[in-house]
Design a protein around this motif. Sequence first.
Motif, PDB file in Angstrom:
ATOM      1  N   VAL A   3       0.883  -1.220  -0.116  1.00 53.32           N
ATOM      2  CA  VAL A   3       0.070  -0.001  -0.126  1.00 53.32           C
ATOM      3  C   VAL A   3       1.020   1.392   0.090  1.00 53.32           C
ATOM      4  N   THR A   4       0.331   2.359  -0.820  1.00 59.09           N
ATOM      5  CA  THR A   4       1.065   3.465  -0.761  1.00 59.09           C
ATOM      6  C   THR A   4       0.756   4.421   0.705  1.00 59.09           C
ATOM      7  N   SER A   5       1.933   4.579   1.315  1.00 56.53           N
ATOM      8  CA  SER A   5       1.668   5.266   2.753  1.00 56.53           C
ATOM      9  C   SER A   5       1.025   6.732   2.364  1.00 56.53           C
ATOM     10  N   GLY A   6       0.474   6.959   3.538  1.00 57.10           N
ATOM     11  CA  GLY A   6      -0.293   8.270   3.312  1.00 57.10           C
ATOM     12  C   GLY A   6      -1.801   8.393   2.723  1.00 57.10           C
ATOM     13  N   GLU A   7      -2.177   7.058   2.388  1.00 55.18           N
ATOM     14  CA  GLU A   7      -3.388   6.746   1.914  1.00 55.18           C
ATOM     15  C   GLU A   7      -4.427   5.827   2.575  1.00 55.18           C
ATOM     16  N   THR A   8      -5.624   6.055   2.379  1.00 60.63           N
ATOM     17  CA  THR A   8      -6.598   5.138   3.026  1.00 60.63           C
ATOM     18  C   THR A   8      -6.610   3.731   2.376  1.00 60.63           C
ATOM     19  N   PHE A   9      -6.834   2.787   3.216  1.00 60.46           N
ATOM     20  CA  PHE A   9      -6.888   1.284   2.730  1.00 60.46           C
ATOM     21  C   PHE A   9      -8.060   0.629   3.190  1.00 60.46           C
ATOM     22  N   PHE A  10      -8.222  -0.630   2.986  1.00 57.17           N
ATOM     23  CA  PHE A  10      -9.439  -1.199   3.617  1.00 57.17           C
ATOM     24  C   PHE A  10      -8.824  -2.735   3.931  1.00 57.17           C
ATOM     25  N   LEU A  11      -9.101  -3.194   5.415  1.00 59.19           N
ATOM     26  CA  LEU A  11      -8.657  -4.471   5.651  1.00 59.19           C
ATOM     27  C   LEU A  11     -10.121  -5.304   5.649  1.00 59.19           C
ATOM     28  N   GLU A  12     -10.094  -6.471   5.342  1.00 60.64           N
ATOM     29  CA  GLU A  12     -11.149  -7.217   5.084  1.00 60.64           C
ATOM     30  C   GLU A  12     -11.072  -8.547   5.744  1.00 60.64           C
ATOM     31  N   ALA A  13     -12.073  -8.926   6.515  1.00 62.33           N
ATOM     32  CA  ALA A  13     -12.308 -10.227   7.178  1.00 62.33           C
ATOM     33  C   ALA A  13     -13.281 -11.140   6.448  1.00 62.33           C
ATOM     34  N   VAL A  14     -12.777 -12.177   6.146  1.00 64.80           N
ATOM     35  CA  VAL A  14     -13.978 -13.184   5.497  1.00 64.80           C
ATOM     36  C   VAL A  14     -14.174 -14.351   6.584  1.00 64.80           C
ATOM     37  N   LEU A  15     -15.316 -14.520   6.850  1.00 65.46           N
ATOM     38  CA  LEU A  15     -15.628 -15.844   8.006  1.00 65.46           C
ATOM     39  C   LEU A  15     -15.787 -17.037   7.423  1.00 65.46           C
ATOM     40  N   ASN A  16     -15.077 -18.020   8.010  1.00 64.36           N
ATOM     41  CA  ASN A  16     -15.472 -19.485   7.535  1.00 64.36           C
ATOM     42  C   ASN A  16     -16.093 -20.104   8.361  1.00 64.36           C
ATOM     43  N   GLY A  73     -14.612 -14.856  16.455  1.00 63.60           N
ATOM     44  CA  GLY A  73     -14.954 -16.179  16.879  1.00 63.60           C
ATOM     45  C   GLY A  73     -13.899 -17.029  17.504  1.00 63.60           C
ATOM     46  N   GLY A  74     -12.978 -16.516  18.094  1.00 61.42           N
ATOM     47  CA  GLY A  74     -12.004 -17.373  18.617  1.00 61.42           C
ATOM     48  C   GLY A  74     -10.874 -17.715  17.682  1.00 61.42           C
ATOM     49  N   ALA A  75     -10.919 -17.324  16.532  1.00 60.09           N
ATOM     50  CA  ALA A  75      -9.984 -17.611  15.356  1.00 60.09           C
ATOM     51  C   ALA A  75      -9.238 -16.260  15.054  1.00 60.09           C
ATOM     52  N   SER A  76      -7.971 -16.424  14.888  1.00 59.45           N
ATOM     53  CA  SER A  76      -7.243 -15.228  14.405  1.00 59.45           C
ATOM     54  C   SER A  76      -6.434 -15.535  13.163  1.00 59.45           C
ATOM     55  N   ARG A  77      -6.075 -14.334  12.343  1.00 61.69           N
ATOM     56  CA  ARG A  77      -5.325 -14.583  11.098  1.00 61.69           C
ATOM     57  C   ARG A  77      -4.438 -13.337  11.098  1.00 61.69           C
ATOM     58  N   GLN A  78      -3.403 -13.453  10.698  1.00 60.95           N
ATOM     59  CA  GLN A  78      -2.327 -12.468  10.374  1.00 60.95           C
ATOM     60  C   GLN A  78      -2.368 -11.971   8.993  1.00 60.95           C
ATOM     61  N   VAL A  79      -2.130 -10.625   8.692  1.00 59.64           N
ATOM     62  CA  VAL A  79      -1.689 -10.293   7.227  1.00 59.64           C
ATOM     63  C   VAL A  79      -0.625  -9.201   7.408  1.00 59.64           C
ATOM     64  N   ASN A  80       0.582  -9.274   6.615  1.00 57.26           N
ATOM     65  CA  ASN A  80       1.553  -8.557   6.503  1.00 57.26           C
ATOM     66  C   ASN A  80       1.325  -7.477   5.357  1.00 57.26           C
TER      67      ASN A  80
END
Length: 85
Positions: A3-16, A73-80
């Motif tokens: 992502v280019t810094s200084g900008e807005t971005f979105f984080l998305e969660a997809v539930l399984n 819901g007790g599950a965790s995911r990481q994204v770099n």
Amino acid sequence: VAVTSGETFFLEAVLNCPNPGAGRLVTVTSSHPSLVNVPASYTVAGTQFRGSVKAFAQSVATPTVVTFTLTAGGASRQVNVTFNP
């Protein structure tokens, strides 16, 4: 993910897993909270399987990697995410 810094971005969660009618709370943490302004949590609407949250990153002088942890819901995911100047 980059992502280019200084900008807005979105984080998305997809539930399984099934999402209860009242919705599912997703908590968000950042390895660099002073760099990225992100809400501590948001709710994925009931019966939906994905939801996103808007965030903003301060400008950086050199590429910087931030690890986001999303928990639901007790599950965790990481994204770099790499923030570029």
